[in-house]
Motif scaffolding. Structure first.
Motif, PDB file in Angstrom:
ATOM      1  N   GLY A  13      24.314 -33.378 -14.869  1.00 24.60           N
ATOM      2  CA  GLY A  13      25.630 -33.765 -15.358  1.00 24.60           C
ATOM      3  C   GLY A  13      25.719 -35.266 -15.571  1.00 24.60           C
ATOM      4  N   LEU A  14      26.777 -35.666 -16.256  1.00 28.12           N
ATOM      5  CA  LEU A  14      26.970 -37.079 -16.565  1.00 28.12           C
ATOM      6  C   LEU A  14      27.129 -37.918 -15.304  1.00 28.12           C
ATOM      7  CD1 LEU A  14      27.384 -39.323 -18.634  1.00 28.12           C
ATOM      8  CD2 LEU A  14      29.813 -38.759 -18.620  1.00 28.12           C
ATOM      9  N   LEU A  15      27.940 -37.448 -14.363  1.00 26.35           N
ATOM     10  CA  LEU A  15      28.145 -38.229 -13.139  1.00 26.35           C
ATOM     11  C   LEU A  15      26.876 -38.324 -12.307  1.00 26.35           C
ATOM     12  CD1 LEU A  15      31.701 -37.055 -12.088  1.00 26.35           C
ATOM     13  CD2 LEU A  15      31.038 -39.220 -13.126  1.00 26.35           C
ATOM     14  N   SER A  16      26.092 -37.274 -12.294  1.00 29.70           N
ATOM     15  CA  SER A  16      24.814 -37.316 -11.572  1.00 29.70           C
ATOM     16  C   SER A  16      23.859 -38.298 -12.228  1.00 29.70           C
ATOM     17  CB  SER A  16      24.178 -35.936 -11.543  1.00 29.70           C
ATOM     18  OG  SER A  16      25.002 -35.031 -10.869  1.00 29.70           O
ATOM     19  N   LEU A  17      23.877 -38.332 -13.541  1.00 25.64           N
ATOM     20  CA  LEU A  17      23.016 -39.264 -14.275  1.00 25.64           C
ATOM     21  C   LEU A  17      23.430 -40.708 -14.004  1.00 25.64           C
ATOM     22  CD1 LEU A  17      20.693 -39.427 -16.326  1.00 25.64           C
ATOM     23  CD2 LEU A  17      22.425 -39.440 -18.110  1.00 25.64           C
ATOM     24  N   VAL A  18      24.727 -40.964 -14.002  1.00 29.96           N
ATOM     25  CA  VAL A  18      25.226 -42.314 -13.706  1.00 29.96           C
ATOM     26  C   VAL A  18      24.854 -42.713 -12.284  1.00 29.96           C
ATOM     27  CG1 VAL A  18      27.327 -43.694 -13.421  1.00 29.96           C
ATOM     28  CG2 VAL A  18      27.067 -42.208 -15.415  1.00 29.96           C
ATOM     29  N   LEU A  23      21.657 -45.908  -8.558  1.00 22.05           N
ATOM     30  CA  LEU A  23      20.756 -45.901  -7.412  1.00 22.05           C
ATOM     31  C   LEU A  23      19.429 -46.568  -7.746  1.00 22.05           C
ATOM     32  CD1 LEU A  23      20.279 -44.908  -4.491  1.00 22.05           C
ATOM     33  CD2 LEU A  23      19.356 -42.815  -5.482  1.00 22.05           C
ATOM     34  N   THR A  24      18.894 -46.252  -8.896  1.00 21.10           N
ATOM     35  CA  THR A  24      17.618 -46.848  -9.321  1.00 21.10           C
ATOM     36  C   THR A  24      17.751 -48.357  -9.490  1.00 21.10           C
ATOM     37  OG1 THR A  24      17.039 -44.808 -10.466  1.00 21.10           O
ATOM     38  CG2 THR A  24      15.823 -46.787 -11.088  1.00 21.10           C
ATOM     39  N   LEU A  25      18.835 -48.782 -10.137  1.00 24.89           N
ATOM     40  CA  LEU A  25      19.030 -50.218 -10.332  1.00 24.89           C
ATOM     41  C   LEU A  25      19.243 -50.947  -9.013  1.00 24.89           C
ATOM     42  CD1 LEU A  25      21.328 -50.147 -13.487  1.00 24.89           C
ATOM     43  CD2 LEU A  25      18.928 -50.854 -13.387  1.00 24.89           C
ATOM     44  N   LEU A  32      23.197 -56.716 -12.232  1.00 24.32           N
ATOM     45  CA  LEU A  32      24.389 -56.894 -11.415  1.00 24.32           C
ATOM     46  C   LEU A  32      24.535 -55.803 -10.360  1.00 24.32           C
ATOM     47  CD1 LEU A  32      26.943 -58.631 -11.104  1.00 24.32           C
ATOM     48  CD2 LEU A  32      28.068 -57.101 -12.725  1.00 24.32           C
ATOM     49  N   VAL A  33      23.994 -54.637 -10.625  1.00 23.99           N
ATOM     50  CA  VAL A  33      24.092 -53.519  -9.684  1.00 23.99           C
ATOM     51  C   VAL A  33      23.421 -53.866  -8.354  1.00 23.99           C
ATOM     52  CG1 VAL A  33      23.539 -51.076  -9.334  1.00 23.99           C
ATOM     53  CG2 VAL A  33      24.190 -51.871 -11.589  1.00 23.99           C
TER      54      VAL A  33
END
Length: 68
Positions: A13-18, A23-25, A32-33
């Motif tokens: 899903g979109l929220l899981s992808l975000v 998390l990766t960043l 900035l993350v």
């Protein structure tokens, strides 16, 4: 016998992808993350849950008030 078309939703899903992107960043210390609090990294998970809980609480309050 009827032959019904059944479609199943697969994938992320979109929220899981975000969330995975944040998390990766954060873990890679990129952009900035990297400076964000962990609360904001996990926000795509907890904000929808908190919103659903708020709706349920408001509904429960309205049901209780309407019975009186």
């Amino acid at each position: 016998m009827s032959n019904k078309n059944r479609t199943t939703k697969r994938g992320i899903g979109l929220l899981s992808l975000v969330f995975l992107l944040f998390l990766t960043l954060k873990l890679a210390q990129i952009g900035l993350v990297a400076t964000w609090s962990w609360w904001w990294v996990f926000a795509p998970i907890w904000i929808p849950v908190a919103g659903a809980l708020m709706i349920l609480i408001i509904y429960a309050i309205l049901v209780i008030v309407s019975k009186n």
